[in-house]
Design a protein around this motif. Structure first.
Motif, PDB file in Angstrom:
ATOM      1  N   ARG A  95      45.530  46.985  41.010  1.00 41.31           N
ATOM      2  CA  ARG A  95      46.064  47.680  42.166  1.00 41.31           C
ATOM      3  C   ARG A  95      44.886  48.843  42.769  1.00 41.31           C
ATOM      4  O   ARG A  95      44.840  49.041  44.040  1.00 41.31           O
ATOM      5  N   THR A  98      42.510  47.145  44.995  1.00 42.17           N
ATOM      6  CA  THR A  98      43.257  46.967  46.538  1.00 42.17           C
ATOM      7  C   THR A  98      43.428  48.449  47.227  1.00 42.17           C
ATOM      8  O   THR A  98      42.891  48.278  48.429  1.00 42.17           O
ATOM      9  N   LEU A  99      43.689  49.545  46.587  1.00 42.14           N
ATOM     10  CA  LEU A  99      44.025  50.664  47.289  1.00 42.14           C
ATOM     11  C   LEU A  99      42.592  51.152  47.747  1.00 42.14           C
ATOM     12  O   LEU A  99      42.471  51.721  48.883  1.00 42.14           O
ATOM     13  N   GLU A 102      41.634  49.285  50.833  1.00 44.95           N
ATOM     14  CA  GLU A 102      42.478  49.611  52.018  1.00 44.95           C
ATOM     15  C   GLU A 102      41.861  51.240  52.539  1.00 44.95           C
ATOM     16  O   GLU A 102      41.505  51.246  53.733  1.00 44.95           O
TER      17      GLU A 102
END
Length: 131
Positions: A95, A98-99, A102
């Motif tokens: 996670r 992914t953060l 982004e």
């Protein structure tokens, strides 16, 4: 059960499902004995091939996270031990990756992102009993 698929983060879709289900179980959002959506229903919701969901469910079953009951569906295993710290850290690592990806796409540097996380952590801290 809320699952979100990100097609551009480099993680296979079935792995995203596996990680998110593990996260939901580890966080208590999916309780022991709770039924998961059928393969067909989840595939339709995510607009993906049912074989992808089936693969994720097979992996979750092999790891003891879920159990398949003949003709009755797939359920969170009542006998599986809580996820080990290492596994919970693996889920969170995915996670975080992914953060970070982004944030990079939005030209937000790591220090700004860390500051945001600290501010948000203050807002979501559970209140102390009696306080």
């Amino acid at each position: 059960m809320q699952i979100q698929i990100h097609t551009h983060d480099g993680v296979a879709i079935y792995q995203q499902i596996v990680h998110q289900v593990k996260y939901l179980v580890a966080s208590g959002r999916l309780a022991a004995g709770e039924e998961l959506p059928s393969i067909r229903v989840l595939a339709t919701q995510l607009v993906i091939n049912p074989n992808t969901v089936a693969r994720a469910y097979r992996e979750l079953e092999a790891e003891g996270v879920v159990e398949k009951r003949s003709t009755a569906g797939t359920y969170v295993s009542a006998t599986s031990p809580p996820l080990a710290l290492r596994e919970r850290m693996n889920v969170l690592t995915d996670r975080v990756d992914t953060l970070l990806a982004e944030a990079r796409q939005m030209d937000i540097d790591t220090d700004t992102l860390v500051d945001l996380i600290r501010r948000r952590a203050e807002n979501v801290r559970p209140s102390k009993p009696g306080g």
